[in-house]
Design a protein around this motif. Structure first.
Motif, PDB file in Angstrom:
ATOM      1  N   GLY A 290       0.828  -1.197   0.000  1.00  0.00           N
ATOM      2  CA  GLY A 290       0.000   0.000   0.000  1.00  0.00           C
ATOM      3  C   GLY A 290       0.860   1.242   0.000  1.00  0.00           C
ATOM      4  O   GLY A 290       1.876   1.309   0.698  1.00  0.00           O
ATOM      5  N   VAL A 291       0.479   2.240  -0.781  1.00  0.00           N
ATOM      6  CA  VAL A 291       1.251   3.479  -0.877  1.00  0.00           C
ATOM      7  C   VAL A 291       0.312   4.650  -0.595  1.00  0.00           C
ATOM      8  O   VAL A 291      -0.716   4.809  -1.273  1.00  0.00           O
ATOM      9  CB  VAL A 291       1.883   3.646  -2.278  1.00  0.00           C
ATOM     10  CG1 VAL A 291       2.662   4.959  -2.350  1.00  0.00           C
ATOM     11  CG2 VAL A 291       2.792   2.464  -2.594  1.00  0.00           C
ATOM     12  N   ASP A 292       0.667   5.446   0.430  1.00  0.00           N
ATOM     13  CA  ASP A 292      -0.134   6.627   0.771  1.00  0.00           C
ATOM     14  C   ASP A 292       0.807   7.822   0.825  1.00  0.00           C
ATOM     15  O   ASP A 292       1.850   7.763   1.474  1.00  0.00           O
ATOM     16  CB  ASP A 292      -0.826   6.417   2.130  1.00  0.00           C
ATOM     17  CG  ASP A 292      -1.741   7.568   2.468  1.00  0.00           C
ATOM     18  OD1 ASP A 292      -2.403   8.085   1.546  1.00  0.00           O
ATOM     19  OD2 ASP A 292      -1.796   7.947   3.656  1.00  0.00           O
ATOM     20  N   ARG A 331      -4.004   3.018  -8.980  1.00  0.00           N
ATOM     21  CA  ARG A 331      -4.438   4.125  -8.124  1.00  0.00           C
ATOM     22  C   ARG A 331      -5.804   3.765  -7.554  1.00  0.00           C
ATOM     23  O   ARG A 331      -6.771   3.578  -8.306  1.00  0.00           O
ATOM     24  CB  ARG A 331      -4.532   5.427  -8.923  1.00  0.00           C
ATOM     25  CG  ARG A 331      -4.890   6.621  -8.037  1.00  0.00           C
ATOM     26  CD  ARG A 331      -5.232   7.849  -8.850  1.00  0.00           C
ATOM     27  NE  ARG A 331      -5.557   8.983  -7.986  1.00  0.00           N
ATOM     28  CZ  ARG A 331      -6.237  10.056  -8.360  1.00  0.00           C
ATOM     29  NH1 ARG A 331      -6.653  10.151  -9.623  1.00  0.00           N
ATOM     30  NH2 ARG A 331      -6.489  11.029  -7.515  1.00  0.00           N
ATOM     31  N   LEU A 332      -5.871   3.697  -6.229  1.00  0.00           N
ATOM     32  CA  LEU A 332      -7.127   3.321  -5.583  1.00  0.00           C
ATOM     33  C   LEU A 332      -8.052   4.510  -5.396  1.00  0.00           C
ATOM     34  O   LEU A 332      -9.257   4.343  -5.217  1.00  0.00           O
ATOM     35  CB  LEU A 332      -6.828   2.667  -4.232  1.00  0.00           C
ATOM     36  CG  LEU A 332      -5.887   1.454  -4.269  1.00  0.00           C
ATOM     37  CD1 LEU A 332      -5.738   0.855  -2.878  1.00  0.00           C
ATOM     38  CD2 LEU A 332      -6.391   0.419  -5.258  1.00  0.00           C
ATOM     39  N   PHE A 337      -2.318   4.482  -3.499  1.00  0.00           N
ATOM     40  CA  PHE A 337      -1.929   3.572  -4.565  1.00  0.00           C
ATOM     41  C   PHE A 337      -1.712   2.182  -3.972  1.00  0.00           C
ATOM     42  O   PHE A 337      -1.581   2.023  -2.752  1.00  0.00           O
ATOM     43  CB  PHE A 337      -0.637   4.044  -5.249  1.00  0.00           C
ATOM     44  CG  PHE A 337      -0.747   5.395  -5.902  1.00  0.00           C
ATOM     45  CD1 PHE A 337      -1.020   5.512  -7.260  1.00  0.00           C
ATOM     46  CD2 PHE A 337      -0.576   6.554  -5.149  1.00  0.00           C
ATOM     47  CE1 PHE A 337      -1.113   6.751  -7.863  1.00  0.00           C
ATOM     48  CE2 PHE A 337      -0.667   7.806  -5.749  1.00  0.00           C
ATOM     49  CZ  PHE A 337      -0.936   7.900  -7.108  1.00  0.00           C
ATOM     50  N   ALA A 338      -1.662   1.189  -4.829  1.00  0.00           N
ATOM     51  CA  ALA A 338      -1.348  -0.169  -4.402  1.00  0.00           C
ATOM     52  C   ALA A 338      -0.458  -0.803  -5.456  1.00  0.00           C
ATOM     53  O   ALA A 338      -0.704  -0.665  -6.661  1.00  0.00           O
ATOM     54  CB  ALA A 338      -2.609  -0.989  -4.199  1.00  0.00           C
ATOM     55  N   ALA A 351      13.251  -5.592  -2.291  1.00  0.00           N
ATOM     56  CA  ALA A 351      13.839  -4.935  -3.464  1.00  0.00           C
ATOM     57  C   ALA A 351      12.779  -4.136  -4.222  1.00  0.00           C
ATOM     58  O   ALA A 351      13.039  -3.012  -4.684  1.00  0.00           O
ATOM     59  CB  ALA A 351      14.479  -5.976  -4.371  1.00  0.00           C
ATOM     60  N   PHE A 352      11.601  -4.698  -4.346  1.00  0.00           N
ATOM     61  CA  PHE A 352      10.508  -3.999  -5.024  1.00  0.00           C
ATOM     62  C   PHE A 352      10.112  -2.751  -4.241  1.00  0.00           C
ATOM     63  O   PHE A 352       9.893  -1.677  -4.803  1.00  0.00           O
ATOM     64  CB  PHE A 352       9.327  -4.955  -5.189  1.00  0.00           C
ATOM     65  CG  PHE A 352       8.155  -4.367  -5.914  1.00  0.00           C
ATOM     66  CD1 PHE A 352       8.323  -3.657  -7.101  1.00  0.00           C
ATOM     67  CD2 PHE A 352       6.864  -4.521  -5.418  1.00  0.00           C
ATOM     68  CE1 PHE A 352       7.238  -3.120  -7.773  1.00  0.00           C
ATOM     69  CE2 PHE A 352       5.777  -3.987  -6.085  1.00  0.00           C
ATOM     70  CZ  PHE A 352       5.960  -3.280  -7.267  1.00  0.00           C
ATOM     71  N   SER A 353      10.026  -2.872  -2.903  1.00  0.00           N
ATOM     72  CA  SER A 353       9.653  -1.728  -2.059  1.00  0.00           C
ATOM     73  C   SER A 353      10.690  -0.606  -2.174  1.00  0.00           C
ATOM     74  O   SER A 353      10.332   0.575  -2.265  1.00  0.00           O
ATOM     75  CB  SER A 353       9.534  -2.178  -0.602  1.00  0.00           C
ATOM     76  OG  SER A 353       8.568  -3.193  -0.462  1.00  0.00           O
TER      77      SER A 353
END
Length: 365
Positions: A290-292, A331-332, A337-338, A351-353
């Motif tokens: 999750g991305v805020d 984009r939620l 974002f997710a 690595a992805f994070s």
């Protein structure tokens, strides 16, 4: 039947007969495609498609008839009445326009069958009008039985063909049957009628036919017909491509965020459901991040919403560009974002994070 076959093989130029048959096949296929497109349209568009179908169908069947008449080799001099020849073309086009309009009047098969029967009658009227334009120096005799059969055959074949074509769903098998029936009706009409047409030359008269000139005239007429029918086909193909592009755009809009172009929440939910099914059935792993965006509200409050929108677009573009195989970002809503990635270990997720985090450390101008 043998009389009709004998008429074709013994009294016609077989090369021109073949050209007429090919024109008939191509014209019938295009006409039925245009008719089916018109049956699924409404209002002015339906009338426009019916008009195109009538022009293509009338031009195709008239050319088939005219080339086949040029293929006929009577034992006496012949000539054509130009006015009546053109009138036979008008009869074909106007008759088909009325017929196709009747076939589209209702949802019951009765209207389609009635319109199809009128198509056969239009073909018959065109043919016999063309025969009136065909002047032979000799005694003409008609065999009434063959005349009746020549009219009934296209009526029956066209009724079934138009009824099949008027269905909302038209499988390729049904379309092929429709084309075959229409071709059988047209070809059967012409050559059965010609079998009914007997010429006895007058004493002292002899045919004055230049085969090269006849072939050149037939090819010229065929080319004009192909242009007419090809115009209808081009309109159909252009419309099909436009509709396909529009549907693709609508599907894309339904599955993607309008501001950023990233997949939207329903698209993310669908993607996640597929991954859950794959992971459960094959013992695979995936991670959801999750991305805020912290302090994003300050951008809107200090620089305005247009600046906030631009920031979202830039961040979304950077995230989309950093994705690798089996990675997904959506984009939620708002500044949420997710991101999803298939993985085999925690190190791959880290690595992805880190790759995503690096995006937010870069300045946004």
């Amino acid at each position: 039947m043998m009389t009709v076959v004998s008429c074709i093989t013994n009294e016609h130029n077989l090369l021109l007969v073949l050209i007429a048959a090919l024109i008939c096949l191509f014209g019938s296929a295009v006409t039925l495609r245009l008719l089916h497109r018109g049956a699924s349209a409404s209002g002015g568009q339906r009338l426009g498609w019916m008009f195109l179908a009538a022009v293509a169908g009338g031009g195709g069947v008239w050319t088939t008839h005219f080339v086949a008449m040029l293929a006929y080799e009577p034992p006496a001099p012949v000539s054509f009445d130009p006015a009546m020849t053109v009138m036979s073309l008008v009869i074909a086009m106007v008759g088909l326009l009325i017929s196709f309009s009747v076939s589209a009047l209702g949802v019951t098969p009765v209207f389609a069958l009635a319109g199809g029967a009128l198509v056969g009658l239009s073909y018959s009227a065109m043919h016999y009008a063309g025969m009136f334009a065909y002047h032979v120096v000799g005694l003409i005799e008609w065999q009434f039985g063959y005349v009746v059969i020549s009219i009934l055959l296209p009526v029956l074949c066209s009724a079934i063909s138009v009824a099949l074509t008027s269905q909302r769903q038209l499988p390729m098998r049904h379309f092929c049957w429709s084309v075959a029936l229409l071709v059988v009706g047209i070809v059967g009409l012409h050559f059965t009628a010609m079998a009914a047409y007997r010429v006895t030359p007058l004493a002292g008269s002899s045919p004055e036919i230049d085969p090269a000139a006849i072939l050149a005239l037939a090819l010229a007429i065929a080319i004009v017909a192909l242009i007419i029918v090809g115009t209808g086909l081009a309109s159909y193909l252009i419309d099909t491509n436009v509709r396909t592009d529009s549907q693709e755009k609508l599907r894309h809009m339904a599955a993607h965020d309008a501001l950023t172009g990233l997949p939207n929440r329903p698209n993310f939910t669908s993607h996640l459901s597929r991954l859950v099914q794959e992971a459960g059935g094959h013992d695979r792993k995936f991670a959801v991040i999750g991305v805020d965006l912290n302090r994003f509200k300050e951008i809107n409050d200090t620089l305005g919403h247009s600046a906030g929108d631009e920031a979202l677009r830039i961040i979304s573009r950077r995230m989309a560009q950093c994705l690798q195989d089996d990675e997904f970002v959506a984009r939620l809503g708002g500044d949420e974002f997710a991101a999803v990635t298939k993985c085999a270990s925690r190190s791959e997720v880290s690595a992805f994070s880190n790759r995503l985090a690096e995006i937010f450390n870069r300045p946004i101008r």
